[in-house]
Design an enzyme around this catalytic site. Structure first.
Site, PDB file in Angstrom:
ATOM      1  CE1 TYR A 108      -0.240   1.933   0.464  1.00 30.98           C
ATOM      2  CE2 TYR A 108      -0.724   0.380  -1.307  1.00 30.98           C
ATOM      3  CZ  TYR A 108      -0.546   1.673  -0.860  1.00 30.98           C
ATOM      4  OH  TYR A 108      -0.678   2.715  -1.743  1.00 30.98           O
ATOM      5  CG  ASP A 149       0.582   3.860   3.875  1.00 32.92           C
ATOM      6  OD1 ASP A 149      -0.272   4.516   4.523  1.00 32.92           O
ATOM      7  OD2 ASP A 149       0.956   4.185   2.736  1.00 32.92           O
ATOM      8  CG  HIS A 250       5.178   6.760   2.992  1.00 31.62           C
ATOM      9  ND1 HIS A 250       4.065   6.723   3.796  1.00 31.62           N
ATOM     10  CD2 HIS A 250       4.711   6.807   1.716  1.00 31.62           C
ATOM     11  CE1 HIS A 250       2.977   6.734   3.048  1.00 31.62           C
ATOM     12  NE2 HIS A 250       3.334   6.795   1.784  1.00 31.62           N
TER      13      HIS A 250
END
Length: 259
Positions: A108, A149, A250
């Site tokens: 992330y 991500d 998402h």
DNA sequence: ATGCCCCACGCTGTGGGA
């Protein structure tokens, strides 16, 4: 083998959908981001009932990552070696594991907030640490991928309207150079197919009807080494999971591998 | 229909997301 990445935007809020999604898709390995909880509160028991082991790196309200696997979970590494930290805190943004024949990182990447903000400098430093951490595996002969991500749209086409992003994070040359440096370790972009429309966006803001209007961004990426990318038989964005009440902002990216 | 922001913390707002 089916492997996926998904920013769930709170595992606590998403557990019912997550469990149903794992069952309906038959996903073997999931790289998950934004758990937004502690390791102790992560639904390890519920996942174990479905046959999954969990490697969780999470410390509370923000961030938090995991690898969930039903094909083995070995050699777990929590945190990025050389993590630069933000305001003297090393945040839980990366976890690695070997799942059967494949090794993965679930990442992330820091948001950056604004160009010139301290968080933006942190984002670029974090990318450098990530590059250093994965270089050996990327160059190795075992299927390896960094999924997560990335908070960067690799190209102008990866956002619905590049003019909206003038001066904004996620599209700057420096962020894209960080992606290129990461790929230079031997990783390739596994671009998924969209299930609808032309472009495989993975994120749509909750506000302003962004999803129905398809005002999306492709920021959830799968970067694999050659043994990984050669084994890919299909890849798609599961936009169905973005629909309805209780969705993350998402969508999952799903990759099928012949390994 | 895909539908007008959501999450955690913890309280009547705040910080973060991108």
């Amino acid at each position: 083998m089916r492997i996926a990445t998904w920013n769930v935007n709170s595992i606590t809020a998403r557990t019912p959908r997550l469990l149903a999604w794992l069952e309906s898709t038959g996903t073997d390995v999931l790289c998950l981001q934004e758990a937004k909880t502690t390791e102790a509160q992560f639904p390890v028991a519920e996942l174990r009932e479905l046959g999954y082991e969990s490697a969780v790196h999470a410390t509370g309200r923000w961030n938090g990552v995991a690898v969930i696997s039903r094909v083995g979970l070995e050699d777990v590494v929590k945190g990025l070696p050389g993590d630069p930290g933000y305001e003297d805190v090393q945040e839980p943004r990366a976890v690695a594991a070997t799942c059967g024949p494949v090794r993965v990182w679930s990442v992330y990447v820091p948001n950056g907030r604004e160009v010139g903000h301290a968080h933006y400098a942190y984002k670029l430093r974090w990318f450098e640490a990530l590059r250093a951490a994965v270089a050996d595996d990327a160059a190795g002969g075992r299927p390896f991928a960094v999924l997560g991500d990335y908070n960067v749209a690799p190209a102008d086409e990866d956002v619905w309207d590049i003019s909206v992003f003038d001066g904004a994070t996620h599209v700057t040359p420096a962020e894209r150079a960080a992606l290129a440096d990461l790929r230079a370790t031997g990783l390739g972009d596994v671009v998924p197919r969209p299930l609808k429309y032309d472009h495989p966006y993975t994120y749509w803001d909750y506000r302003q009807l962004s999803f129905p209007k398809n005002k999306g961004m492709r920021i959830d990426l799968v970067y694999g080494n050659e043994p990984f990318t050669k084994a890919v038989t299909d890849a798609y964005v599961d936009r169905e999971e973005r629909k309805g009440k209780g969705a993350s902002d998402h969508a999952p990216v799903v990759v099928d591998l012949d390994v």
